[in-house]
Design an enzyme around this catalytic site. Structure first.
Site, PDB file in Angstrom:
ATOM      1  N   CYS A  49       0.928  -1.241  -0.224  1.00 20.12           N
ATOM      2  CA  CYS A  49       0.044   0.001   0.089  1.00 20.12           C
ATOM      3  C   CYS A  49       0.743   1.240   0.150  1.00 20.12           C
ATOM      4  CB  CYS A  49      -1.128   0.157   1.177  1.00 20.12           C
ATOM      5  SG  CYS A  49      -0.061   0.729   2.542  1.00 20.12           S
ATOM      6  N   GLU A  50       0.695   2.350  -0.752  1.00 18.90           N
ATOM      7  CA  GLU A  50       1.341   3.209  -0.989  1.00 18.90           C
ATOM      8  C   GLU A  50       1.311   4.311   0.183  1.00 18.90           C
ATOM      9  OE1 GLU A  50      -0.244   5.207  -4.530  1.00 18.90           O
ATOM     10  OE2 GLU A  50      -1.733   6.226  -3.650  1.00 18.90           O
ATOM     11  N   HIS A  51       0.445   4.217   1.160  1.00 17.39           N
ATOM     12  CA  HIS A  51       0.039   4.914   2.201  1.00 17.39           C
ATOM     13  C   HIS A  51       1.151   4.480   3.492  1.00 17.39           C
ATOM     14  CE1 HIS A  51      -3.947   5.636   0.579  1.00 17.39           C
ATOM     15  NE2 HIS A  51      -3.244   6.562   0.267  1.00 17.39           N
ATOM     16  N   HIS A  52       1.363   3.203   3.618  1.00 19.50           N
ATOM     17  CA  HIS A  52       1.880   2.703   4.625  1.00 19.50           C
ATOM     18  C   HIS A  52       3.195   1.901   4.355  1.00 19.50           C
ATOM     19  CE1 HIS A  52      -2.117   3.279   6.210  1.00 19.50           C
ATOM     20  NE2 HIS A  52      -1.535   3.845   7.210  1.00 19.50           N
ATOM     21  N   GLN A  70      -5.747  -0.135  -3.784  1.00 18.81           N
ATOM     22  CA  GLN A  70      -6.412  -1.173  -4.258  1.00 18.81           C
ATOM     23  C   GLN A  70      -7.240  -0.917  -5.354  1.00 18.81           C
ATOM     24  OE1 GLN A  70      -8.163  -4.211  -1.889  1.00 18.81           O
ATOM     25  NE2 GLN A  70      -9.690  -4.858  -3.308  1.00 18.81           N
ATOM     26  N   CYS A 113      -1.999  -3.290   6.562  1.00 13.33           N
ATOM     27  CA  CYS A 113      -2.018  -1.816   7.328  1.00 13.33           C
ATOM     28  C   CYS A 113      -3.595  -1.923   7.994  1.00 13.33           C
ATOM     29  CB  CYS A 113      -1.927  -0.985   6.642  1.00 13.33           C
ATOM     30  SG  CYS A 113      -3.269  -0.376   5.194  1.00 13.33           S
ATOM     31  N   HIS A 157      -5.552  -6.425   4.024  1.00 12.82           N
ATOM     32  CA  HIS A 157      -4.459  -5.304   4.292  1.00 12.82           C
ATOM     33  C   HIS A 157      -3.974  -5.306   5.335  1.00 12.82           C
ATOM     34  CE1 HIS A 157      -6.196  -2.965   0.573  1.00 12.82           C
ATOM     35  NE2 HIS A 157      -6.800  -3.567   0.627  1.00 12.82           N
TER      36      HIS A 157
HETATM   37 ZN   LIG Z   1      -2.032   1.057   3.947  1.00 11.30          ZN
END
Ligand SMILES: [Zn+2]
Length: 184
Positions: A73-76, A114, A144, A142
């Site tokens: 995931c590009e956030h975490h 996603q 995260c 996920h």
């Molecule tokens: Zn994430």
């Protein structure tokens, strides 16, 4: 700064001892692993589908189910993983079956969300095959959400993308969705 040095810095930041035997080669190993997990940036659609588009008169739905994938995931920068299901309505051309997995890999091995992964796969299949329509479903888990944050271990996420005929053709959508029961 090299990726290896960046990992050294991260380990120091959390108070670890870079000299202890277990961590001696960790920065280089972690850098190699991260490079592999993001190797999709180096690939192009042309390269991964090379010479695998074949003429065909079959216009009926082709459905490739249960393509497993692992992404970040590009956030975490934490993993999400699951299954991809791809259907398309051929219009003169079909694509070699293994190429659906290659297309999935190319986009999954990048930093992703996603929702975008689903759409990128659908648009790629459309552009390579010239299909009348493409439908993609992804079911995934996920890390995260599971390891941090709200800590929901059993939640899964389904995303859907419809391109071309699938957008208007409710019959084709229903046929596709009923053929892909929840897979994660
Ligand atoms: Zn994430």
């Amino acid at each position: 700064m090299s990726m290896q040095q960046s990992y050294q810095h991260i380990l120091q930041t959390i108070g670890e001892d870079l000299e202890r035997p277990g961590l001696k080669d960790t920065p280089i190993r972690a850098a190699r692993a991260f490079s592999y997990l993001t190797s999709g940036y180096e690939k192009s659609l042309e390269e991964v589908t090379n010479n695998a588009v074949f003429p065909s008169d079959n216009r009926e739905m082709v459905l490739v189910k249960n393509i497993e994938f692992y992404s970040l995931c590009e956030h975490h920068l934490l993993p999400f993983y699951g299954r991809v299901h791809i259907a398309y309505l051929p219009e003169g051309n079909v694509l070699g079956l293994s190429k659906f997995a290659r297309i999935t890999e190319m986009f999954a091995r990048r930093l992703q969300i996603q929702e975008n992964l689903t759409q990128q796969i659908a648009e790629a299949v459309e552009s390579v095959t010239g299909a009348r329509g493409v439908a993609v479903v992804i079911d995934s888990a996920h890390m995260c959400m599971m390891m941090r944050g709200v800590g929901k271990q059993s939640s899964t996420t389904r995303t859907v993308s419809f391109v071309g005929d699938f957008k208007e053709n409710t019959e084709a959508r229903r046929e596709f969705l009923s053929a892909v029961p929840e897979s994660y």
